[in-house]
Design a protein around this motif. Structure first.
Motif, short mmCIF file in Angstrom:
data_model
loop_
_atom_site.label_atom_id
_atom_site.label_comp_id
_atom_site.label_asym_id
_atom_site.label_seq_id
_atom_site.Cartn_x
_atom_site.Cartn_y
_atom_site.Cartn_z
N ALA A 79 0.84 -1.21 0.00
CA ALA A 79 0.00 0.00 0.00
C ALA A 79 0.86 1.25 0.00
O ALA A 79 0.58 2.22 -0.73
N ALA A 80 1.92 1.26 0.79
CA ALA A 80 2.82 2.42 0.85
C ALA A 80 3.51 2.63 -0.49
O ALA A 80 3.64 3.77 -0.97
N HIS A 117 1.02 4.03 -3.02
CA HIS A 117 0.78 5.45 -2.75
C HIS A 117 1.94 6.30 -3.27
O HIS A 117 1.72 7.34 -3.90
N GLU A 118 3.15 5.85 -3.03
CA GLU A 118 4.32 6.60 -3.49
C GLU A 118 4.39 6.66 -5.01
O GLU A 118 4.67 7.72 -5.59
N GLN A 127 1.92 9.14 -6.29
CA GLN A 127 2.41 10.51 -6.14
C GLN A 127 3.42 10.83 -7.24
O GLN A 127 3.40 11.93 -7.81
#
Length: 81
Positions: free
Chosen positions: A39-40, A43-44, A47
């Motif tokens: 998930a991290a 998300h990165e 972005q």
């Protein structure tokens, strides 16, 4: 080798091609990690895509194509043909 950190450094230097390459390499190894890491990472990368000129150009082309269709159904296969 930590591809995510290499991608971050390239992104920081505004070398989007190199950053994209390292994020792609990192994506191959992310499947072996836990859901929080996945998930991290997602998300990165999202972005990053928000700043990536190549991604933005692709999105603009898709929007133009859809606008030309004027409400007609748009198939993904038509856009990639």
């Amino acid at each position: 080798m930590d591809f995510v950190n290499l991608a971050r450094e390239a992104w920081k230097q505004r070398d989007f091609d190199l950053a994209r390459m390292y994020y792609q390499k990192a994506a191959y190894g992310i499947h072996g990690t836990d859901e929080a890491n996945k998930a991290a990472f997602a998300h990165e990368v999202a972005q990053f895509a928000g700043e990536d000129p190549l991604y933005q150009k692709g999105i603009d082309l898709i929007r133009q194509y859809i606008a030309q269709k004027q409400g007609e159904p748009v198939l993904q296969s038509d856009m990639t043909a």
